[in-house]
Design a protein around this motif. Structure first.
Motif, PDB file in Angstrom:
ATOM      1  N   ARG A 274       0.815  -0.911   0.270  1.00 19.70           N
ATOM      2  CA  ARG A 274       0.014  -0.163  -0.047  1.00 19.70           C
ATOM      3  C   ARG A 274       1.193   1.251   0.085  1.00 19.70           C
ATOM      4  O   ARG A 274       0.492   1.931  -0.754  1.00 19.70           O
ATOM      5  CB  ARG A 274      -1.014   0.223   1.430  1.00 19.70           C
ATOM      6  CG  ARG A 274      -1.584   1.230   1.191  1.00 19.70           C
ATOM      7  CD  ARG A 274      -2.796   1.764   0.360  1.00 19.70           C
ATOM      8  NE  ARG A 274      -3.766   2.839   1.042  1.00 19.70           N
ATOM      9  CZ  ARG A 274      -4.151   2.982  -0.686  1.00 19.70           C
ATOM     10  NH1 ARG A 274      -4.209   3.257  -2.100  1.00 19.70           N
ATOM     11  NH2 ARG A 274      -4.991   4.138  -0.358  1.00 19.70           N
ATOM     12  N   ALA A 275       1.804   1.340   0.720  1.00 19.28           N
ATOM     13  CA  ALA A 275       2.754   2.247   0.857  1.00 19.28           C
ATOM     14  C   ALA A 275       3.705   2.456  -0.499  1.00 19.28           C
ATOM     15  O   ALA A 275       3.496   3.680  -0.723  1.00 19.28           O
ATOM     16  CB  ALA A 275       3.398   2.166   2.010  1.00 19.28           C
ATOM     17  N   GLN A 276       4.172   1.657  -0.945  1.00 16.37           N
ATOM     18  CA  GLN A 276       4.740   1.484  -2.366  1.00 16.37           C
ATOM     19  C   GLN A 276       4.018   2.327  -3.754  1.00 16.37           C
ATOM     20  O   GLN A 276       3.920   3.329  -4.486  1.00 16.37           O
ATOM     21  CB  GLN A 276       5.171   0.008  -2.733  1.00 16.37           C
ATOM     22  CG  GLN A 276       5.627   0.495  -4.533  1.00 16.37           C
ATOM     23  CD  GLN A 276       6.148  -1.319  -4.061  1.00 16.37           C
ATOM     24  OE1 GLN A 276       7.286  -1.314  -5.714  1.00 16.37           O
ATOM     25  NE2 GLN A 276       6.049  -1.776  -4.152  1.00 16.37           N
ATOM     26  N   ASP A 287       4.875  11.481   5.098  1.00 15.97           N
ATOM     27  CA  ASP A 287       4.899  11.093   6.726  1.00 15.97           C
ATOM     28  C   ASP A 287       3.400  10.581   6.785  1.00 15.97           C
ATOM     29  O   ASP A 287       2.181   9.923   7.228  1.00 15.97           O
ATOM     30  CB  ASP A 287       4.725  12.220   6.881  1.00 15.97           C
ATOM     31  CG  ASP A 287       5.957  12.494   8.093  1.00 15.97           C
ATOM     32  OD1 ASP A 287       6.816  11.456   7.427  1.00 15.97           O
ATOM     33  OD2 ASP A 287       6.921  13.804   8.576  1.00 15.97           O
ATOM     34  N   ALA A 288       2.512  11.358   5.791  1.00 20.71           N
ATOM     35  CA  ALA A 288       1.120  11.275   6.009  1.00 20.71           C
ATOM     36  C   ALA A 288       0.930  10.019   4.852  1.00 20.71           C
ATOM     37  O   ALA A 288       0.160   8.865   5.333  1.00 20.71           O
ATOM     38  CB  ALA A 288       0.076  11.930   4.474  1.00 20.71           C
ATOM     39  N   ASP A 297       6.084   7.271  11.021  1.00 20.45           N
ATOM     40  CA  ASP A 297       6.362   8.373  10.968  1.00 20.45           C
ATOM     41  C   ASP A 297       7.263   8.238   9.491  1.00 20.45           C
ATOM     42  O   ASP A 297       7.561   6.902   8.929  1.00 20.45           O
ATOM     43  CB  ASP A 297       7.573   9.205  11.476  1.00 20.45           C
ATOM     44  CG  ASP A 297       8.762   8.417  11.840  1.00 20.45           C
ATOM     45  OD1 ASP A 297       9.179   7.879  11.263  1.00 20.45           O
ATOM     46  OD2 ASP A 297       9.001   8.984  13.665  1.00 20.45           O
ATOM     47  N   GLY A 298       7.441   9.239   8.687  1.00 21.95           N
ATOM     48  CA  GLY A 298       8.009   8.965   7.552  1.00 21.95           C
ATOM     49  C   GLY A 298       9.007   7.954   7.625  1.00 21.95           C
ATOM     50  O   GLY A 298       9.853   7.670   6.398  1.00 21.95           O
ATOM     51  N   LEU A 304      11.681   0.831   6.512  1.00 16.66           N
ATOM     52  CA  LEU A 304      11.122  -0.103   5.623  1.00 16.66           C
ATOM     53  C   LEU A 304      10.419  -0.487   4.533  1.00 16.66           C
ATOM     54  O   LEU A 304      11.265  -1.632   4.008  1.00 16.66           O
ATOM     55  CB  LEU A 304       9.329  -0.316   6.454  1.00 16.66           C
ATOM     56  CG  LEU A 304       8.813  -2.040   6.289  1.00 16.66           C
ATOM     57  CD1 LEU A 304       9.264  -2.937   6.638  1.00 16.66           C
ATOM     58  CD2 LEU A 304       7.259  -1.387   6.299  1.00 16.66           C
ATOM     59  N   LEU A 305      10.313  -0.111   3.963  1.00 13.47           N
ATOM     60  CA  LEU A 305      10.720   0.622   2.932  1.00 13.47           C
ATOM     61  C   LEU A 305      12.106  -0.293   1.487  1.00 13.47           C
ATOM     62  O   LEU A 305      12.160  -1.151   1.032  1.00 13.47           O
ATOM     63  CB  LEU A 305      10.332   1.538   1.577  1.00 13.47           C
ATOM     64  CG  LEU A 305       8.700   1.407   1.352  1.00 13.47           C
ATOM     65  CD1 LEU A 305       8.830   3.496   1.169  1.00 13.47           C
ATOM     66  CD2 LEU A 305       8.300   0.872   1.348  1.00 13.47           C
ATOM     67  N   ARG A 306      13.308   0.429   2.041  1.00 11.65           N
ATOM     68  CA  ARG A 306      14.370  -0.076   2.020  1.00 11.65           C
ATOM     69  C   ARG A 306      14.865  -1.070   2.083  1.00 11.65           C
ATOM     70  O   ARG A 306      14.928  -2.172   1.610  1.00 11.65           O
ATOM     71  CB  ARG A 306      16.164   0.628   2.626  1.00 11.65           C
ATOM     72  CG  ARG A 306      16.571   0.262   2.354  1.00 11.65           C
ATOM     73  CD  ARG A 306      17.204   0.819   1.117  1.00 11.65           C
ATOM     74  NE  ARG A 306      16.966   2.418   0.400  1.00 11.65           N
ATOM     75  CZ  ARG A 306      17.876   2.439  -0.671  1.00 11.65           C
ATOM     76  NH1 ARG A 306      18.121   1.402  -1.569  1.00 11.65           N
ATOM     77  NH2 ARG A 306      17.918   3.614  -1.212  1.00 11.65           N
ATOM     78  N   ALA A 307      14.472  -1.774   3.294  1.00 10.25           N
ATOM     79  CA  ALA A 307      14.883  -3.121   4.095  1.00 10.25           C
ATOM     80  C   ALA A 307      13.978  -4.486   3.648  1.00 10.25           C
ATOM     81  O   ALA A 307      14.396  -5.106   2.954  1.00 10.25           O
ATOM     82  CB  ALA A 307      14.728  -3.011   5.672  1.00 10.25           C
TER      83      ALA A 307
END
Length: 321
Positions: A274-276, A287-288, A297-298, A304-307
């Motif tokens: 969802r974030a992607q 942040d949103a 927070d962002g 997390l996205l990087r990991a």
């Protein structure tokens, strides 16, 4: 290096061709630019005299002979994308013969490699038991069910082991070929990747569609629907199990059996997906977006996205350019 490419009927044309093109390019560049000898002697072998690809093209093959002693055997994928088409293909006589031949070659010292559906053929031969592997992410639930002794991680693109190497979905054939070229010459592998505009990718995670995996089991499909409605909240195994009218232990076991991860792990996969999607849309600040998927927070989301995906926010947004 003596490489045998095992051509089975109905193979995936693009993967098969990409494999051959990579080694052909490597040999050409080695001779022309590096002043080296031909490094790869590639032989296409068939279990039948006549072999046709998934697109119906005739593939010239050599028969298996006693004097053929490969260093590596590569199994390209069969052109099957669903369990309903894969399972009958694995039961075909030519595939069963290939399984026996793979065992013989491996026992004789050959190392084995496969990408995508080709990994199922190695698993049928029992060569992957007790080993870490990867495969096509789209059929990971079936792989786990059929080969419980194999340690599957479909998020990885390449997984070397003591008997060879496995690669991920579809175009993972090219990653596999580049990996093998790199074992002979890292410099040559870099040249081939630049000529073919192809880089070895470390992960399939960015390509996995969680919804597709969930459809392999009714309980997991229901869990997915529940989870998508609760992404902004903290995860509770007890709450999830109660909403699905099952026990936490049963949900835990089912997620592990079907998805190879815990309920929390899958919940986080959905958050990342969802974030992607929101990052690519570009309408919200980081942040949103973090708040939309339940993170404080962002900065936390960025980490997390990087990991999980092996790339950051800039790379994700660059996909659309």
């Amino acid at each position: 290096m003596q490489i045998v490419v095992l051509a089975l009927g109905g193979l995936f044309d693009t993967g098969f061709a990409a494999t051959l093109e990579a080694f052909s390019t490597a040999n050409s560049l080695s001779a022309a630019l590096l002043g080296g000898a031909t490094l790869f002697e590639v032989t296409v072998v068939g279990m039948r005299r006549t072999v046709r690809s998934g697109q119906g093209l005739s593939i010239p093959v050599r028969p298996v002979t006693p004097e053929l002693k490969p260093d590596w055997v590569i199994v390209p994928a069969l052109k099957t994308v669903t369990p309903d088409t894969l399972l009958p293909a694995l039961a075909r006589p030519d595939v069963r013969d290939a399984v026996m031949q793979l065992r013989e070659w491996q026992a004789g010292g050959a190392r084995v490699a496969a990408a995508c559906i080709g990994t199922f053929v190695l698993a049928e031969a029992g060569l992957l038991d007790g080993r870490e592997v990867t495969s096509t992410w789209s059929l990971a639930p079936l792989f786990r069910q059929r080969y419980p002794k194999v340690m599957l991680d479909e998020t990885r693109m390449l997984v070397p082991s003591d008997i060879g190497v496995t690669a991920g979905s579809a175009m993972g054939h090219l990653d596999l070929a580049l990996w093998l070229i790199r074992q002979a010459s890292p410099e040559l592998a870099m040249l081939v990747s630049r000529y073919l505009l192809a880089d070895i990718r470390s992960s399939q995670a960015a390509y996995i569609i969680p919804n597709h995996l969930a459809q392999a089991d009714p309980l997991i499909a229901r869990f997915e629907r529940w989870a998508r409605g609760h992404l902004q909240r903290g995860f509770s195994l007890q709450e999830a199990a109660g909403a699905l009218a099952t026990s936490p232990r049963s949900l835990q076991r089912k997620c592990q059996a079907v998805l190879g991860r815990s309920p929390l792990g899958y919940f986080q996969d959905l958050r990342v997906e969802r974030a992607q999607s929101l990052v690519r849309a570009g309408d919200l600040s980081l942040d949103a977006i973090a708040a939309e998927v339940g993170y404080e927070d962002g900065a936390t989301l960025r980490t997390l996205l990087r990991a999980r995906l092996g790339r950051g926010v800039r790379e994700i947004r660059a996909d659309l350019l």
